[in-house]
Write a protein that holds these residues in place. Sequence first.
Motif, mmCIF file in Angstrom:
data_model
loop_
_atom_site.group_PDB
_atom_site.id
_atom_site.type_symbol
_atom_site.label_atom_id
_atom_site.label_comp_id
_atom_site.label_asym_id
_atom_site.label_seq_id
_atom_site.Cartn_x
_atom_site.Cartn_y
_atom_site.Cartn_z
ATOM 1 N N SER A 86 0.852 -1.191 0.000
ATOM 2 C CA SER A 86 0.000 0.000 0.000
ATOM 3 C C SER A 86 0.891 1.245 0.000
ATOM 4 O O SER A 86 2.082 1.168 0.327
ATOM 5 C CB SER A 86 -0.890 0.014 1.236
ATOM 6 N N GLY A 87 0.300 2.362 -0.331
ATOM 7 C CA GLY A 87 1.044 3.613 -0.272
ATOM 8 C C GLY A 87 1.484 3.942 1.148
ATOM 9 O O GLY A 87 2.567 4.484 1.381
ATOM 10 N N ASN A 144 2.496 2.180 -5.143
ATOM 11 C CA ASN A 144 2.158 3.358 -5.926
ATOM 12 C C ASN A 144 3.400 4.202 -6.161
ATOM 13 O O ASN A 144 4.409 4.035 -5.487
ATOM 14 C CB ASN A 144 1.163 4.241 -5.162
ATOM 15 N N TYR A 149 -1.421 7.073 -3.361
ATOM 16 C CA TYR A 149 -1.985 6.009 -2.531
ATOM 17 C C TYR A 149 -3.132 5.332 -3.257
ATOM 18 O O TYR A 149 -3.842 5.987 -4.004
ATOM 19 C CB TYR A 149 -2.536 6.586 -1.209
ATOM 20 N N SER A 150 -3.310 4.041 -3.004
ATOM 21 C CA SER A 150 -4.523 3.342 -3.424
ATOM 22 C C SER A 150 -4.610 3.155 -4.950
ATOM 23 O O SER A 150 -3.933 3.829 -5.716
ATOM 24 C CB SER A 150 -5.721 4.125 -2.884
ATOM 25 N N LYS A 176 -0.331 0.825 -9.393
ATOM 26 C CA LYS A 176 0.404 0.007 -8.418
ATOM 27 C C LYS A 176 1.680 -0.621 -8.998
ATOM 28 O O LYS A 176 2.243 -1.522 -8.386
ATOM 29 C CB LYS A 176 -0.503 -1.104 -7.862
#
Length: 378
Positions: A86-87, A144, A149-150, A176
């Motif tokens: 994840s970020g 990322n 993020y995300s 990603k």
Amino acid sequence: VKSAAIVVERLIARQKLENGGNYPETIAVVLWGTDNIKTYGESLAQVMWMVGVKPVPDALGRVNKLELIPLEELGRPRIDVVINCSGVFRELFINQMNLLDKAVKMAAEADEPLEMNFVRKHALVQAEELGINLRQAATRVFSNASGSYSSNINLAVENSTWESEEELQEMYLKRKSFAFNSDNPGMMDDNRQVFESALKTAEVTFQNLDSSEISLTDVSHYFDSDPTKVISSLRKDGKKPAAYIADTTTANAQVRTLSETVRLDARTKMLNPKWYEGMLSHGYEGVRELSKRLVNTVGWSATAGAVDNWVYEETNETFIKDEAMQQRLLNLNPHSFRRMVTTLLEANGRGYWETDDSNLDRLRELYQEIEDRIEGVE
Ligand code: BEZ
Ligand code: MG
């Protein structure tokens, strides 16, 4: 490290059992920051154990050295990984990303029989196919881009602003695919080519639950970070990888399939009278919680195909077909109730829920009634 190894061996045993005794060659792992804080790096230790590398603490207890666990000691092949951070993880654990990248490269460089070292097996093929060297091919730590993020799939699902699943998968791959490289650690490098070529070897996806309070349909970030259908779309055989979730929040860590976990979530929350009555005692907010959870459930259909038909069917039975309940929800919060109605229709329209036409007719009718109610046209 010990409990990490137990979880990994349970995961592998379960997968072997359901896959004719064969070891998975690649596991796509989702790493979050928060669960690693709470468990002191449990999921890092899991990934290390998959590839068969041991972190070695120095005199001060800091881990900055790695050691290959001999195959005889590991007792099985080194399993390849694709690490989807994840970020938040990238922000908190860049040094750990460095260690993971080094561990993978160490495994890839070990001169061992390819049937006992899937990291090396895949990296050699990738190096050949992509015209890069072995270390470049052994890139497995992704996240990322810096500052991002995300996958944003959660936003698309929450706003119903997507046409096809391919669109969601493209978002995932685009956002990603930034790789950490311990040979050039200053920056996250867009490396979609290696990301895709690694993902398409994955037979399993895996994530640890972050806490016992927050589960898969509580927040939209879980389905947002899940690569299950991304992998199906990349694999030549189109096969859906087996998806597993570990609950390491309890002493005796459970490994369940993603579908089992979503089922359990539905049974214990959305479809559990104790749970929804508790929610509805909060009135307006309670209906909002219900509608959010239903949207998150559709998210799991969209990114992983992890939702059984009966979950939608029973949701419809409980909150729509029950006239008294329907009126209660409408009175408490017409906007959120409308969202529940449109979400059920959406689940059907996207092919995630098959049901009688009479149910769909009723939902459409109800939608109109709610509209009239909201607009005050009685
Ligand atoms: C994380 O801990 O990595 C995380 C937290 C919230 C949303 C997504 C990821
Ligand atoms: Mg993120």
